[in-house]
Design a protein around this motif. Structure first.
Motif, PDB file in Angstrom:
ATOM      1  N   GLU A 456       0.830  -1.204   0.000  1.00 17.91           N
ATOM      2  CA  GLU A 456       0.000   0.000   0.000  1.00 17.91           C
ATOM      3  C   GLU A 456       0.866   1.257   0.000  1.00 17.91           C
ATOM      4  N   ARG A 457       1.991   1.213   0.695  1.00 12.91           N
ATOM      5  CA  ARG A 457       2.909   2.358   0.678  1.00 12.91           C
ATOM      6  C   ARG A 457       3.427   2.598  -0.737  1.00 12.91           C
ATOM      7  N   TYR A 458       3.778   1.506  -1.419  1.00 12.69           N
ATOM      8  CA  TYR A 458       4.252   1.619  -2.803  1.00 12.69           C
ATOM      9  C   TYR A 458       3.130   2.092  -3.720  1.00 12.69           C
ATOM     10  N   ARG A 459       1.915   1.533  -3.577  1.00 16.82           N
ATOM     11  CA  ARG A 459       0.785   1.890  -4.443  1.00 16.82           C
ATOM     12  C   ARG A 459       0.438   3.371  -4.313  1.00 16.82           C
ATOM     13  N   ARG A 460       0.379   3.873  -3.073  1.00 16.16           N
ATOM     14  CA  ARG A 460       0.028   5.271  -2.850  1.00 16.16           C
ATOM     15  C   ARG A 460       1.096   6.206  -3.442  1.00 16.16           C
ATOM     16  N   LYS A 461       2.350   5.853  -3.229  1.00 17.28           N
ATOM     17  CA  LYS A 461       3.436   6.670  -3.767  1.00 17.28           C
ATOM     18  C   LYS A 461       3.361   6.711  -5.290  1.00 17.28           C
ATOM     19  N   GLU A 465       2.741  10.103  -7.647  1.00 16.17           N
ATOM     20  CA  GLU A 465       3.778  10.461  -8.615  1.00 16.17           C
ATOM     21  C   GLU A 465       3.241  10.494 -10.045  1.00 16.17           C
ATOM     22  N   HIS A 466       2.189   9.735 -10.315  1.00 21.09           N
ATOM     23  CA  HIS A 466       1.659   9.663 -11.677  1.00 21.09           C
ATOM     24  C   HIS A 466       0.340  10.421 -11.842  1.00 21.09           C
ATOM     25  N   GLY A 467       0.028  11.321 -10.896  1.00 17.30           N
ATOM     26  CA  GLY A 467      -1.100  12.212 -11.051  1.00 17.30           C
ATOM     27  C   GLY A 467      -2.457  11.628 -10.774  1.00 17.30           C
ATOM     28  N   TYR A 468      -2.534  10.564  -9.972  1.00 22.69           N
ATOM     29  CA  TYR A 468      -3.821   9.940  -9.651  1.00 22.69           C
ATOM     30  C   TYR A 468      -4.298  10.270  -8.239  1.00 22.69           C
ATOM     31  N   GLU A 469      -3.731  11.297  -7.611  1.00 19.26           N
ATOM     32  CA  GLU A 469      -4.057  11.581  -6.225  1.00 19.26           C
ATOM     33  C   GLU A 469      -5.538  11.907  -6.040  1.00 19.26           C
ATOM     34  N   PRO A 477      -3.328   1.959 -15.213  1.00 22.53           N
ATOM     35  CA  PRO A 477      -3.139   0.850 -16.161  1.00 22.53           C
ATOM     36  C   PRO A 477      -1.830   0.105 -16.007  1.00 22.53           C
ATOM     37  N   ASN A 478      -0.815   0.746 -15.453  1.00 19.26           N
ATOM     38  CA  ASN A 478       0.504   0.104 -15.372  1.00 19.26           C
ATOM     39  C   ASN A 478       0.806  -0.509 -14.006  1.00 19.26           C
ATOM     40  N   LEU A 479      -0.195  -0.554 -13.155  1.00 18.94           N
ATOM     41  CA  LEU A 479      -0.002  -1.183 -11.847  1.00 18.94           C
ATOM     42  C   LEU A 479      -1.086  -2.251 -11.676  1.00 18.94           C
ATOM     43  N   SER A 480      -0.661  -3.506 -11.667  1.00 20.79           N
ATOM     44  CA  SER A 480      -1.601  -4.623 -11.679  1.00 20.79           C
ATOM     45  C   SER A 480      -2.208  -4.873 -10.304  1.00 20.79           C
ATOM     46  N   ALA A 481      -3.479  -5.234 -10.316  1.00 19.04           N
ATOM     47  CA  ALA A 481      -4.164  -5.592  -9.068  1.00 19.04           C
ATOM     48  C   ALA A 481      -3.684  -6.926  -8.527  1.00 19.04           C
ATOM     49  N   TYR A 482      -2.957  -7.660  -9.336  1.00 23.17           N
ATOM     50  CA  TYR A 482      -2.560  -8.995  -8.911  1.00 23.17           C
ATOM     51  C   TYR A 482      -1.381  -8.993  -7.946  1.00 23.17           C
ATOM     52  N   TRP A 483      -0.852  -7.811  -7.639  1.00 19.04           N
ATOM     53  CA  TRP A 483       0.062  -7.686  -6.511  1.00 19.04           C
ATOM     54  C   TRP A 483      -0.676  -7.981  -5.202  1.00 19.04           C
ATOM     55  N   LEU A 484      -1.991  -7.790  -5.238  1.00 18.87           N
ATOM     56  CA  LEU A 484      -2.787  -8.094  -4.041  1.00 18.87           C
ATOM     57  C   LEU A 484      -2.855  -9.590  -3.765  1.00 18.87           C
ATOM     58  N   LEU A 485      -2.504 -10.400  -4.754  1.00 14.48           N
ATOM     59  CA  LEU A 485      -2.592 -11.848  -4.574  1.00 14.48           C
ATOM     60  C   LEU A 485      -1.662 -12.335  -3.479  1.00 14.48           C
ATOM     61  N   GLN A 557     -12.121   8.343   2.339  1.00  8.89           N
ATOM     62  CA  GLN A 557     -12.791   7.730   1.194  1.00  8.89           C
ATOM     63  C   GLN A 557     -11.900   7.779  -0.038  1.00  8.89           C
ATOM     64  N   ASN A 558     -11.075   8.804  -0.144  1.00  8.88           N
ATOM     65  CA  ASN A 558     -10.063   8.870  -1.206  1.00  8.88           C
ATOM     66  C   ASN A 558      -8.837   8.121  -0.704  1.00  8.88           C
ATOM     67  N   ILE A 559      -8.658   6.909  -1.187  1.00  6.26           N
ATOM     68  CA  ILE A 559      -7.589   6.052  -0.694  1.00  6.26           C
ATOM     69  C   ILE A 559      -6.201   6.633  -0.972  1.00  6.26           C
ATOM     70  N   ASN A 560      -6.108   7.513  -2.001  1.00  6.73           N
ATOM     71  CA  ASN A 560      -4.804   8.087  -2.352  1.00  6.73           C
ATOM     72  C   ASN A 560      -4.391   9.235  -1.429  1.00  6.73           C
ATOM     73  N   THR A 561      -5.357   9.858  -0.761  1.00  8.94           N
ATOM     74  CA  THR A 561      -5.009  10.895   0.217  1.00  8.94           C
ATOM     75  C   THR A 561      -5.044  10.365   1.646  1.00  8.94           C
ATOM     76  N   GLY A 562      -5.630   9.188   1.835  1.00 14.35           N
ATOM     77  CA  GLY A 562      -5.609   8.548   3.142  1.00 14.35           C
ATOM     78  C   GLY A 562      -4.268   7.873   3.384  1.00 14.35           C
ATOM     79  N   ARG A 563      -4.162   7.215   4.511  1.00 10.30           N
ATOM     80  CA  ARG A 563      -2.923   6.511   4.848  1.00 10.30           C
ATOM     81  C   ARG A 563      -3.264   5.084   5.260  1.00 10.30           C
ATOM     82  N   PHE A 564      -3.705   4.329   4.267  1.00  7.95           N
ATOM     83  CA  PHE A 564      -4.063   2.940   4.532  1.00  7.95           C
ATOM     84  C   PHE A 564      -2.863   2.135   5.021  1.00  7.95           C
ATOM     85  N   GLU A 565      -1.653   2.520   4.580  1.00 10.75           N
ATOM     86  CA  GLU A 565      -0.468   1.761   5.009  1.00 10.75           C
ATOM     87  C   GLU A 565      -0.252   1.890   6.514  1.00 10.75           C
TER      88      GLU A 565
END
Length: 614
Positions: A456-461, A465-469, A477-485, A557-565
Motif C-alpha cells: 500500500e505504501r508503494y501503491r500510494r506513492k 507520482e503519476h497524477g492519480y491523487e 493501467p501500469n499497476l496490476s491488481a494482482y500484486w494483491l494476490l 474515502q479517497n484512498i490516495n489521500t488517506g494513509r491505509f499503510e
C-alpha cells in the motif's frame, strides 16, 4: 467397578467443613479424593441418564449395526449441504452491499454497515443455535429447522425483487432489513451444528479416529471454500448478465439443494442425544454456607454412565476450584439429593472446560478482524489498479475469490506436501497439533498484513507520482491488481491453518454434551471480529481525521489521500500482540483427551462391537 471410574472414600469424613469446603483435618488434601456415588441420581425435569456419547438413530434408539451408518458416505451428504449453504450465504454477502446501494438507494457507508452487522450477528448468534442443539433439539433437528427458515427467507428475497426497482420506501427498507437478519438467524442455527454433526459420524473407538477427524475438518472447510468460490464468481456473473432477481433466485436454488442433500442422507446419520440445558447445569450452585453442615465429599454418579444425556464422565481437575462448591455434598442433602441443589463432578467439569476454551478462541478474533477489513480495504485498493488478466477484465467484486482459490489449493496439497514435511520437524503423526496449526495460521496473518502495508505504501506513492491523487476511482493501467494476490494467498494460508485447526480443537476438547456450543466459539470469534473491525474503523477515523482542519483520516474515502499503510501497520502490531497472547494461552493449555473416563473400557469393548464405517 473399574479402576478408571470415580470412587468414593472408604471412610467418610465426620469433621465439620469450613467455608472453603475443607476442614482442618483435611487441610492440604485435594478435593478430588472425595466422591460419593448414588444409584438413584435423577436429572432435572425427570430426565434419565444414558451411556455417554453412544450413537443413536433418528428415533433416539441404539444403532444395532454401526457399519450401516455414518462414516465418509454420511459425511459426503454433509459436505454437499455445507457447500450449497455457504454458496447462498457468501453470495448474499457479496451482493447485498451493491444491491442496497444501487437498487435500494442507500448510502454506501450505511449499506456496508448493514451487511457487516448481518455478518456479525449471524456469527455471534451461533451460540444460540449451539445451545438449542446441545440442550433440546439435537444437531440434526436444529440444522433441519434453521435450514428451512433459511430457505423460506431466500424465497422472500426473490419475491421482493420481482417487481420494479424504485427508490426504497421506509417499509421496503424495514422489510429488507428484517429479511436480512432472519437469514442471519437461519445461518446461526446451522453454522455451529454442521461441523459437529459431521464429526459425530465417525467412531470414537476406531484406531484411525484421530486421522479421520483431522481429514474430515479439512474436507469440511474445503466444501465451505468451494461454496464461497462459486458465490464470488458464478453468482456475480449471473447478477451482471441477468440481473438481481436471477442472482438472488440462484441463491434460493442453492439453499434448496442444500436442504435436499441434507435430508436425503437422513437414513445414514448417527445422532447424539441432547444433554439438557447446559445453562441449567451452570446455574446449579450451592447457596447454603458450608459452615452450617458437615462435608461429605464431591458428588458423582456410579458406573460408566453420566447424569447428562449424551455425555461420558469427566475426571475431576484442580482448575477453577471455586466451582467445585457446586458438587460438594453435605449431610443435609440426604441420600437422594436434589439436582437443583447439587451438581455432579462431571457437570462442574463441563463448565471448567468451556471456560478453558475461551482464551484460545479469543485469540482468533484478531484474524477474523483482519479478514473483515480485507473485504473492504482490499476492494478499495483494487478499484485503483488494473484488474485485466490478459484480455479478460475481472470485476473488482470477484477479487475476494483469490483467498478462496489459495485455500482450495492449500487444502488439496495439505496431506501430500505439508504433513510429510512438518512430520519430520515436529514428529507429530499428523504434522502438527491443533494448537500448533492455529499458531501457524496466526503467524501467516501477521505476514499478510505486513505485506499489505508494504504494498500500500508503494501503491500510494505510485498514484501520487503519476497524477492519480484525486482520481482515486480511476484504475492505474501500469499497476496490476494482482500484486494483491500475495496478501490474499498469505491470509488464505492463515485461514486454513487457524480456522480448521480451531474447529477440530473445539470439537475434541468440548464436553460430550456441548460439542455444538464448543463449535459455536469459532463463529462467536468471527462475529466479534466483525464488530471489532467496525469499532476500530470508527476509532481510527475519529482519532486521525480532523474535518475542521481539513485533515484526512487514515481511512479517507479517497484512498490516495488517506494513509491505509499506517492502518495496515496498526493491524500488524495488533496481530503481533495477539500472537504473543496466543503463545501464552497455548503453553498453559492441557489437552483433556487423557482425562476422560472409560478409555480402557471403550477400547476393550471395541472387540465385541460390529465394525463401523468410521
Amino acid at each position: 467397578m473399574s479402576s478408571s471410574e470415580i470412587k468414593s472414600p472408604e471412610v467418610l469424613p465426620e469433621t465439620p467443613a469450613t467455608h472453603d469446603g475443607v476442614s482442618n483435618s483435611t487441610h492440604g488434601k485435594k478435593l478430588g479424593i472425595y466422591f460419593l456415588e448414588s444409584d438413584n441420581r435423577r436429572m432435572a425435569f425427570g430426565r434419565g441418564y444414558a451411556v455417554g456419547a453412544t450413537p443413536v438413530n433418528i428415533r433416539g434408539k441404539p444403532i444395532p449395526d454401526l457399519s450401516k451408518t455414518g462414516g465418509w458416505i454420511a459425511a459426503l451428504f454433509i459436505f454437499g449441504n455445507e457447500m450449497a449453504e455457504r454458496m447462498a450465504y457468501f453470495g448474499l454477502s457479496v451482493n447485498m452491499v451493491a444491491f442496497m446501494f444501487y437498487i435500494m438507494h442507500r448510502p454506501f457507508a450505511s449499506s456496508s454497515n448493514a451487511v457487516n452487522n448481518f455478518l456479525g450477528i449471524s456469527q455471534v448468534s451461533s451460540v444460540l443455535g449451539g445451545f438449542l442443539a446441545d440442550a433440546y433439539l439435537g444437531r440434526y433437528w436444529t440444522i433441519a429447522i434453521f435450514a428451512t427458515i433459511y430457505l423460506a427467507d431466500q424465497c422472500d428475497q426473490l419475491s421482493l425483487l420481482l417487481g420494479t426497482c424504485e427508490p426504497a420506501k421506509s417499509w421496503q427498507m424495514l422489510y429488507l432489513t428484517t429479511v436480512l437478519y432472519v437469514t442471519g438467524f437461519g445461518a446461526a442455527g446451522i453454522r455451529p451444528c454442521v461441523s459437529s454433526f459431521g464429526a459425530d459420524q465417525f467412531d470414537e473407538r476406531s484406531e484411525n479416529y484421530k486421522s479421520h477427524l483431522d481429514r474430515f475438518f479439512n474436507f469440511f472447510y474445503l466444501s465451505v471454500t468451494t461454496g464461497a468460490i462459486v458465490a464470488f464468481t458464478l453468482v456475480v456473473y449471473i447478477q451482471m448478465k441477468h440481473g438481481w432477481g436471477s442472482a438472488f433466485g440462484s441463491l434460493a436454488i442453492a439453499m434448496g439443494m442444500s436442504n435436499m442433500l441434507f435430508f436425503v442422507g437422513t437414513p445414514l446419520y448417527r445422532h447424539r442425544l441432547p444433554g439438557g440445558s447446559p445453562l441449567t447445569r451452570v446455574a446449579q450452585k450451592r447457596k447454603a454456607p458450608f459452615s452450617s453442615s458437615e462435608l461429605i465429599g464431591l458428588y458423582e454418579v456410579p458406573g460408566k454412565r453420566s447424569a447428562i444425556k449424551g455425555s461420558g464422565k469427566i475426571e475431576h481437575t484442580d482448575d477453577f476450584r471455586c466451582l467445585d462448591k457446586a458438587a460438594l455434598q453435605l449431610k443435609e442433602d440426604g441420600v437422594d439429593p436434589s439436582p437443583w441443589r447439587l451438581c455432579t463432578v462431571t457437570q462442574v467439569e463441563e463448565v471448567k472446560i468451556l471456560i478453558k476454551l475461551v482464551p484460545v478462541s479469543a485469540c482468533t478474533i484478531m484474524l477474523n478482524l483482519v479478514l473483515t477489513e480485507y473485504l473492504t480495504l482490499s476492494v478499495q485498493q483494487a478499484y485503483t489498479l488494473n484488474t485485466h488478466l490478459g484480455h479478460l477484465k475481472l470485476p473488482v467484486t470477484c477479487m475476494p475469490v483469490f483467498p478462496g482459490l489459495s485455500i482450495f489449493l492449500i487444502l488439496s496439497l495439505y496431506y501430500s506436501v505439508f504433513v510429510p514435511i512438518s512430520r519430520r520437524i515436529t514428529s507429530h503423526p499428523r504434522g502438527a497439533s491443533q494448537l500448533q496449526r492455529v499458531g501457524i495460521g496466526l503467524a501467516f496473518s501477521i505476514f499478510s498484513v505486513a505485506w499489505a502495508a508494504i504494498f500500500e505504501r508503494y501503491r500510494r506513492k505510485y498514484a501520487i507520482e503519476h497524477g492519480y491523487e484525486v482520481s482515486f476511482l480511476t484504475p492505474m493501467p501500469n499497476l496490476s491488481a494482482y500484486w494483491l494476490l500475495i496478501q490474499y494467498c498469505l491470509i488464505g494460508i492463515a485461514e486454513v491453518f487457524c480456522v480448521v485447526g480451531l474447529l477440530e480443537f473445539l470439537y475434541e476438547e468440548a464436553p460430550d454434551a456441548m460439542k455444538s456450543i464448543g463449535s459455536a466459539y469459532a463463529a462467536l470469534a468471527g462475529g466479534i471480529g466483525c464488530f471489532a473491525a467496525s469499532i476500530l474503523n470508527s476509532t481510527v477515523q475519529s482519532v486521525t481525521g480532523n474535518p475542521g482542519k481539513r485533515q484526512q483520516s487514515w481511512l479517507s474515502q479517497n484512498i490516495n489521500t488517506g494513509r491505509f499503510e499506517y492502518f495496515y501497520c496498526l493491524l500488524t502490531v495488533l496481530s503481533v500482540i495477539n500472537f504473543c497472547a496466543f503463545l501464552y494461552s497455548a503453553s498453559r493449555y492441557k489437552y483433556r483427551a487423557e482425562h476422560k473416563f472409560g478409555i480402557q473400557e471403550v477400547v476393550t469393548s471395541k472387540q465385541n462391537t460390529p465394525t463401523s464405517r468410521t
